[in-house]
Every structure is written in structure tokens, then in C-alpha cells.
Design a protein around this motif. Structure first.
Motif, PDB file in Angstrom:
ATOM      1  N   VAL A  70     -45.458  -0.706  10.762  1.00 25.51           N
ATOM      2  CA  VAL A  70     -46.401   0.417  10.855  1.00 25.51           C
ATOM      3  C   VAL A  70     -47.006   0.398  12.260  1.00 25.51           C
ATOM      4  O   VAL A  70     -47.621  -0.590  12.663  1.00 25.51           O
ATOM      5  N   GLU A  71     -46.818   1.467  12.973  1.00 25.22           N
ATOM      6  CA  GLU A  71     -47.444   1.560  14.281  1.00 25.22           C
ATOM      7  C   GLU A  71     -48.904   1.975  14.079  1.00 25.22           C
ATOM      8  O   GLU A  71     -49.192   2.899  13.335  1.00 25.22           O
ATOM      9  N   ARG A  72     -49.795   1.256  14.717  1.00 23.95           N
ATOM     10  CA  ARG A  72     -51.218   1.557  14.555  1.00 23.95           C
ATOM     11  C   ARG A  72     -51.800   1.893  15.915  1.00 23.95           C
ATOM     12  O   ARG A  72     -51.734   1.106  16.852  1.00 23.95           O
ATOM     13  N   LEU A  73     -52.392   3.060  16.022  1.00 21.08           N
ATOM     14  CA  LEU A  73     -52.918   3.534  17.295  1.00 21.08           C
ATOM     15  C   LEU A  73     -54.419   3.751  17.184  1.00 21.08           C
ATOM     16  O   LEU A  73     -54.922   4.094  16.120  1.00 21.08           O
ATOM     17  N   ARG A  74     -55.084   3.580  18.285  1.00 19.47           N
ATOM     18  CA  ARG A  74     -56.534   3.797  18.312  1.00 19.47           C
ATOM     19  C   ARG A  74     -56.871   4.490  19.626  1.00 19.47           C
ATOM     20  O   ARG A  74     -56.466   4.024  20.690  1.00 19.47           O
ATOM     21  N   ASP A  88     -68.067  11.784  14.646  1.00 16.30           N
ATOM     22  CA  ASP A  88     -68.222  12.169  16.041  1.00 16.30           C
ATOM     23  C   ASP A  88     -66.833  12.051  16.681  1.00 16.30           C
ATOM     24  O   ASP A  88     -66.325  10.954  16.884  1.00 16.30           O
ATOM     25  N   THR A  89     -66.251  13.184  16.977  1.00 14.04           N
ATOM     26  CA  THR A  89     -64.835  13.166  17.390  1.00 14.04           C
ATOM     27  C   THR A  89     -64.622  12.475  18.731  1.00 14.04           C
ATOM     28  O   THR A  89     -63.494  12.233  19.131  1.00 14.04           O
ATOM     29  N   ALA A  90     -65.725  12.149  19.429  1.00 13.53           N
ATOM     30  CA  ALA A  90     -65.575  11.389  20.674  1.00 13.53           C
ATOM     31  C   ALA A  90     -65.322   9.908  20.391  1.00 13.53           C
ATOM     32  O   ALA A  90     -64.838   9.172  21.244  1.00 13.53           O
ATOM     33  N   ASP A  91     -65.635   9.484  19.167  1.00 13.76           N
ATOM     34  CA  ASP A  91     -65.401   8.082  18.798  1.00 13.76           C
ATOM     35  C   ASP A  91     -63.905   7.816  18.617  1.00 13.76           C
ATOM     36  O   ASP A  91     -63.084   8.717  18.749  1.00 13.76           O
ATOM     37  N   ALA A  92     -63.600   6.580  18.255  1.00 11.06           N
ATOM     38  CA  ALA A  92     -62.191   6.192  18.142  1.00 11.06           C
ATOM     39  C   ALA A  92     -61.531   6.801  16.900  1.00 11.06           C
ATOM     40  O   ALA A  92     -62.067   6.714  15.794  1.00 11.06           O
ATOM     41  N   TRP A  93     -60.403   7.425  17.098  1.00 14.53           N
ATOM     42  CA  TRP A  93     -59.560   7.895  16.009  1.00 14.53           C
ATOM     43  C   TRP A  93     -58.549   6.777  15.718  1.00 14.53           C
ATOM     44  O   TRP A  93     -58.178   6.031  16.615  1.00 14.53           O
ATOM     45  N   VAL A  94     -58.103   6.734  14.485  1.00 18.17           N
ATOM     46  CA  VAL A  94     -57.095   5.723  14.136  1.00 18.17           C
ATOM     47  C   VAL A  94     -55.907   6.435  13.482  1.00 18.17           C
ATOM     48  O   VAL A  94     -56.088   7.353  12.674  1.00 18.17           O
ATOM     49  N   TRP A  95     -54.743   6.010  13.841  1.00 18.72           N
ATOM     50  CA  TRP A  95     -53.539   6.695  13.372  1.00 18.72           C
ATOM     51  C   TRP A  95     -52.509   5.662  12.938  1.00 18.72           C
ATOM     52  O   TRP A  95     -52.131   4.798  13.738  1.00 18.72           O
ATOM     53  N   LEU A  96     -52.103   5.730  11.703  1.00 20.54           N
ATOM     54  CA  LEU A  96     -51.069   4.824  11.192  1.00 20.54           C
ATOM     55  C   LEU A  96     -49.752   5.592  11.063  1.00 20.54           C
ATOM     56  O   LEU A  96     -49.709   6.673  10.473  1.00 20.54           O
ATOM     57  N   ARG A  97     -48.722   5.024  11.616  1.00 20.12           N
ATOM     58  CA  ARG A  97     -47.414   5.681  11.587  1.00 20.12           C
ATOM     59  C   ARG A  97     -46.348   4.684  11.122  1.00 20.12           C
ATOM     60  O   ARG A  97     -45.790   3.964  11.932  1.00 20.12           O
ATOM     61  N   PRO A  98     -46.071   4.665   9.832  1.00 19.80           N
ATOM     62  CA  PRO A  98     -45.035   3.750   9.334  1.00 19.80           C
ATOM     63  C   PRO A  98     -43.660   4.140   9.881  1.00 19.80           C
ATOM     64  O   PRO A  98     -43.464   5.278  10.320  1.00 19.80           O
ATOM     65  N   ALA A 117     -62.318   3.455   8.378  1.00 17.06           N
ATOM     66  CA  ALA A 117     -60.964   3.582   8.902  1.00 17.06           C
ATOM     67  C   ALA A 117     -60.407   2.189   9.132  1.00 17.06           C
ATOM     68  O   ALA A 117     -61.171   1.237   9.290  1.00 17.06           O
ATOM     69  N   PRO A 118     -59.082   2.056   9.149  1.00 17.82           N
ATOM     70  CA  PRO A 118     -58.502   0.747   9.441  1.00 17.82           C
ATOM     71  C   PRO A 118     -58.947   0.263  10.817  1.00 17.82           C
ATOM     72  O   PRO A 118     -59.222   1.063  11.707  1.00 17.82           O
ATOM     73  N   THR A 119     -59.009  -1.047  10.960  1.00 15.23           N
ATOM     74  CA  THR A 119     -59.424  -1.603  12.246  1.00 15.23           C
ATOM     75  C   THR A 119     -58.197  -1.870  13.113  1.00 15.23           C
ATOM     76  O   THR A 119     -57.067  -1.822  12.646  1.00 15.23           O
ATOM     77  N   GLY A 120     -58.449  -2.165  14.358  1.00 11.98           N
ATOM     78  CA  GLY A 120     -57.374  -2.524  15.275  1.00 11.98           C
ATOM     79  C   GLY A 120     -56.587  -1.313  15.733  1.00 11.98           C
ATOM     80  O   GLY A 120     -56.971  -0.170  15.493  1.00 11.98           O
ATOM     81  N   GLY A 121     -55.472  -1.584  16.405  1.00 10.76           N
ATOM     82  CA  GLY A 121     -54.619  -0.502  16.893  1.00 10.76           C
ATOM     83  C   GLY A 121     -54.415  -0.572  18.389  1.00 10.76           C
ATOM     84  O   GLY A 121     -55.308  -0.982  19.131  1.00 10.76           O
ATOM     85  N   THR A 122     -53.250  -0.176  18.818  1.00 11.70           N
ATOM     86  CA  THR A 122     -52.944  -0.167  20.246  1.00 11.70           C
ATOM     87  C   THR A 122     -53.765   0.916  20.933  1.00 11.70           C
ATOM     88  O   THR A 122     -53.709   2.070  20.528  1.00 11.70           O
ATOM     89  N   PRO A 123     -54.528   0.553  21.979  1.00 10.83           N
ATOM     90  CA  PRO A 123     -55.344   1.573  22.633  1.00 10.83           C
ATOM     91  C   PRO A 123     -54.492   2.723  23.170  1.00 10.83           C
ATOM     92  O   PRO A 123     -53.555   2.484  23.925  1.00 10.83           O
TER      93      PRO A 123
END
Lengths: 196, 360
Positions: free
Chosen positions: B192-196, B150-160, B344-350
Motif C-alpha cells: 500500500v503506497e501511503r502519501l502525506r 482545514d485543507t491546508a493541513d496534511a492530507w493522507v492518501w492510501l493507494r493499495p 486519518a492514518p499516520t505516516g506517509g511519504t511526504p
């Protein structure tokens, strides 16, 4: 014409001499601030910058002839309380830049990007930068300082300036150029929106 | 243009400081000086007059009159198309794509998009802002994106942390080494920058949904006309180049559904100037067919696997030497891989907010 450092030195004993520094650099400070927080807030930032500078004139490094880095550094710190306004000012960028970019500026073949779309993304990219990176980038791009000037301005080593600029530029490049397309397409697939 | 030129040109036409604001600031400073030191020699105020900044003129694009809004009649189809070898490869890819099935995500699963990319950056050869000559420095990035069912849910993005490297010459290598070691010193090599962000609203940008693809025509002729019309005037390159890059951009996103991907391959075959560039092109270990289009000194390639209809990546190849880069150098490239994963990985800067700005 006496160097800024000479005038500032003189202003220790003759405070009114400091007004000459204002006359020389107020438009530059205003120009830098206006790009960051908008013309109206820039009036206040300019004024406050020189008050702060005057108070701190005894600490000025008289070995640095040009006072511009020092003043723009102060302006940068003064603007920190206007971060929200800054974000709002960037919102207006899109229309301005779309009208001001002419195709013959497109010289780097590798970075041929759609100016209109790219500008729309600049604001987002700037918001995503850390404050330190943002200040560095904008002192370079809008304050017209060189690396050494920025280092003086922010009180950091030149290597740090280079590193921050690199990171900030990469973020901008990602947002405005090819890789930005990739990021955008992760969530944005509306071709009409790209045209807007 | 590069990102710095773009930024520099932004807000270049702002009005200068008004003479009244200058006077006010000057008066405030004088008051301040007077408060600090009661005895003050008076100076005559100088008035400054600023000429109003001239507005840059806007170039009008006249092409629009020849196009029609329905996309039934338009720019596509009557000015030639891809060369025969490119057309054949694209036709194969289109047929394979239409027979392939898109990954289906169950509730709780994620579509994982892994991307490797190298981008060129042009650095001033010295730190002087007036420096005209520039050198190419490369930045390699890895990106790992998790898109929820469900694309309205949280996406997670890892950026080393990106890796910056030179083009082999001394100036470029020195800049790259300095940048790289400084970056590592600042955040550490393993950073690694982690975004959510719900809906993938990175850094606060409003999200759009994959449903936008539904609105695009599946008829290649109409699709191409649609793209010509939508992209009109948005890029100084030729309309054909703009259309080619548009398809490349969309395909790189990794989310184009199979039937639309098939239509895109067919539409690409209808664009004049599209050529068969390489039958066995290698991109980060992936081998595929490169379909390209030359624009000025650069050939823009997309890499496809004609037998599966999959998009493998894209690249830009320099055809003539520029600065410290030789002809034939790859300026930049992107390779994408998609898969379906259960977590998906947990956590991440909102939203990827950083200090100072709140994203609403």
C-alpha cells in the motif's frame, strides 16, 4: 553494411573504427536525451555517452547486432546526474504538446482525454515515478526500444520491463485520463485552471 | 488517445542535434580514442546538416465568437436538452440535493473519500513498437483519501497495489497475468503506497481550495454557459460532450457542495443528447439511475440516486465492439463514497516524492 556488433568487435584492435558507431547513432542518442533533459544538456549527454561506450566496448555482447539498446542504456545512466534538469525540462512540455497534438490522433475511444490538460499533468506524473520505472517508460516512449531492447539496455529481465511499464503507464493514465480527473478533483476544483 | 501516444507525441517536434554539437561530440570521441591509443589514423570529418523540425500547426477553434463572456447569453438552452425521462430524474435529484446537507467537519476531523475504479488500458498485442493492434486489459484500483477539516493541513492518501486482469480472451489474460504476477513479485500483494501532503499537493502540484466552487454560478443556465465557455477548445469532443464530462468529473471528486450539485443536475438536463440510460444500474453494489450521453461509440453515464440527490459514480459503456471487447462492455467505472471520520492514518511519504526528484 556491417552490423554494429561487428564494428565494435573490430574497434578492439582498431579503436578509430568506433567513430562509425558514433556516426550511426549519435543523433538517436541525442534525440532521446533532448526529450529528457533538453537540447542543450543533450549535447553533453550525447558526447559523454560515446566516451563511456568507447571505454566499455570490450564488454559489449557481440551477439547483439544493434548497439542502440546498449547506447541508450548508457545515456540513461549518464543522465542520472541530471535529474533536476530533467524535471525542469518537463516543465516546458505543456506548450509544446498543446501545439503538436492534432485531434485525429484521438483514436482510442476509451482514452479520449483533453490533451492540453493531460500534458500539463504529464510532468507531475513523470516526477512521481520511481527512477527505474521512469527509465523504462522513457526508453520505450522516447528511445523507441522494444521490451527486449529495454531489457538489454537496463540489464533486467523482460518480465521486469513489462511490469515496470505497466506501473508507469498506469500512473500516466491516472494523471492524464479519467482517473487523473479524479485525483485532480481531490484537490483542484478550479475550472479556469483546467482551461489554462 | 492513450497515455503512451500522448507521451510519444510530446516533444516530437524538438529540433534535432545541431551539426556543431555533432562535430564537437565526434571530436571529443576522437580525442579520447587518440589518448588511449597514440597511433590513430585520421579520418575526414563529415559534416551533417539537420533540417529544422517542422512545427505542427495549431488548429484554431472558431466557436468562441458566438459566446459571450457574461454567461447570460451563450450556448445553453436553445438547442434542446435531455430526453424527458432523464430530465425528470435529474430534476428529482436536483430537488433532493438542494434539501440535503453537506457533511460538516469539526476541527481535527477528516472527510474520507473512498473510491473504487476500473480503467481500461490498451496494450500492444506484441512487444514490437510498430505493433498496430492492441488488446484491452483492465486495472482495478482502490483509493482511500483523508482530507482534513482545514485543507491546508496534511492530507493522507492510501493507494493499495492495483489489480490487473484480462478481458477474458487469451491475449489479454496472458498480459494481465504476467503484469500482475510481476507486480506482486516486485512489491508484494499487500503493498500500500501511503502519501502525506499538506494541502493535498501530491507529487508537488500546487493545491487549489474547495473555495473555488464558491465562484461557480448556482443558476444552472449560467453555470452551463460558464462551462461551455471555460472548456471551449480544450477537448476535441463536442462542446456538449465536454460539458457533460466536466460535470461528471467534478461530481466524481466528491466535494461539490449540495447547492452546486443541484445546479449541476439541472444544467445536465439542459445538455442536448443527454438520455435516460438505465433506471436500475448497478455499480460495484450501488444501484442508481444512469444518465448518459453517447459520444461516438461510447455512452458516458453518471449514476445518481434521484431520491437523495447523491452522486454514486460514473462509467463508460462501449456501444460497438472494439478489439477484444464486445459491444455492451463497461470500459471503466468509478464509484465514490464519502464519510466523516475522526482520524486519518499516520505516516506517509511526504508529497509522494520518490527517488531522484525533490519537490519544492
Amino acid at each position: 553494411v556491417s552490423a554494429d556488433s561487428e564494428v565494435i568487435g573490430r574497434s578492439a584492435g582498431e579503436p578509430a573504427a568506433f567513430v562509425l558507431i558514433y556516426d550511426r547513432h549519435a543523433p538517436t542518442v541525442h534525440r532521446y536525451a533532448a526529450r529528457r533533459v533538453g537540447v542543450h544538456v543533450a549535447d553533453d549527454v550525447m558526447s559523454e555517452t560515446f566516451l563511456v561506450a568507447f571505454e566499455g566496448r570490450a564488454k559489449y555482447d557481440l551477439g547483439v547486432p544493434d548497439a542502440r539498446p546498449w547506447l541508450l542504456g548508457i545515456a540513461t545512466r549518464v543522465m542520472r546526474k541530471h535529474t533536476r534538469l530533467e524535471a525542469r525540462a518537463w516543465k516546458g512540455m505543456t506548450a509544446e504538446i498543446a501545439a503538436s497534438i492534432s485531434p485525429d490522433l484521438i483514436e482510442q475511444a476509451s482514452a479520449r482525454v483533453d490533451a492540453e490538460r493531460a500534458t500539463r499533468r504529464l510532468e507531475t506524473a513523470l516526477r512521481g515515478l520511481s527512477r527505474a520505472d521512469r527509465d523504462t517508460l522513457l526508453l520505450y516512449a522516447w528511445g523507441d526500444l522494444d521490451y527486449a531492447g529495454i531489457a538489454q539496455s537496463l540489464g533486467v529481465p523482460i518480465g521486469t520491463v513489462r511490469s515496470r511499464l505497466n506501473r508507469a503507464r498506469r500512473r500516466l493514465r491516472e494523471a492524464t485520463g479519467r482517473q487523473g480527473e479524479q485525483e485532480r478533483e481531490h484537490g483542484r476544483t478550479d475550472p479556469a485552471a483546467q482551461h489554462a | 488517445m492513450d497515455e503512451l501516444t500522448l507521451l510519444r507525441n510530446t516533444r516530437d517536434d524538438l529540433e534535432g542535434v545541431s551539426s556543431s554539437a555533432l562535430d564537437r561530440g565526434r571530436a571529443a570521441l576522437l580525442d579520447h580514442v587518440a589518448e588511449s591509443f597514440p597511433v590513430l589514423a585520421t579520418r575526414t570529418r563529415r559534416r551533417r546538416r539537420r533540417t529544422a523540425a517542422t512545427l505542427a500547426s495549431v488548429a484554431a477553434v472558431a466557436l468562441g465568437t458566438t459566446l459571450v463572456l457574461t454567461d447570460v447569453v451563450g450556448f445553453a438552452g436553445w438547442r434542446g436538452g435531455a430526453d424527458p425521462a432523464a430530465a425528470a430524474a435529474l430534476d428529482d435529484a436536483s430537488r433532493a440535493a438542494i434539501e440535503s446537507e453537506d457533511p460538516v467537519l469539526a476541527r481535527g476531523q477528516f472527510l474520507r473519500l473512498e473510491e473504487s475504479a476500473v480503467n481500461v488500458g490498451w496494450w500492444p498485442a506484441s512487444s514490437d513498437p510498430g505493433e498496430e493492434s492492441s488488446v484491452a486489459v483492465f486495472t482495478a484500483t482502490e483509493s482511500d483519501l483523508y482530507i482534513p477539516a482545514d485543507t491546508a493541513d496534511a492530507w493522507v492518501w492510501l493507494r493499495p497495489l492495483a489489480r490487473t486482469y484480462g478481458a477474458g480472451d487469451r491475449a489479454s489474460n496472458e498480459i494481465a497475468d504476467a503484469v500482475q504476477s510481476s507486480n506482486v513479485a516486485e512489491v508484494g500483494a499487500e503493498h500500500v503506497e501511503r502519501l502525506r501532503a499538506p494541502g493535498g499537493r501530491w507529487y508537488g502540484e500546487p493545491a487549489a481550495s474547495r473555495a473555488d466552487f464558491d465562484a461557480l454560478p448556482r443558476d444552472p443556465y449560467r453555470l452551463l454557459n460558464f462551462v461551455y465557455r471555460q472548456q471551449l477548445g480544450s477537448n476535441p469532443a463536442s462542446p456538449d460532450q465536454v460539458a457533460f464530462q466536466y460535470f461528471s468529473d467534478q461530481l466524481r471528486g466528491g466535494l461539490v457542495p449540495a447547492d452546486l450539485r443541484a445546479a449541476m443536475f439541472d444544467a445536465l438536463a439542459m445538455i442536448p443528447g443527454v438520455v435516460f440510460a438505465d433506471g436500475a444500474a448497478n455499480l460495484d453494489g450501488r444501484t442508481g439511475t444512469a444518465i448518459g450521453r453517447v459520444d461516438q461509440d461510447i455512452r458516458w453515464d453518471i449514476l445518481i440516486d434521484p431520491s437523495s440527490g447523491r452522486f454514486l459514480g460514473e462509467r463508460q459503456v462501449l456501444l460497438e465492439a472494439v478489439g477484444n471487447l464486445a459491444a455492451g462492455a463497461t470500459l471503466s467505472w468509478t464509484a465514490v463514497t464519502t464519510s466523516v471520520v475522526d482520524a486519518a492514518p499516520t505516516g506517509g511519504t511526504p508529497y509522494g516524492d520518490l527517488e531522484g526528484v525533490t519537490v519544492g
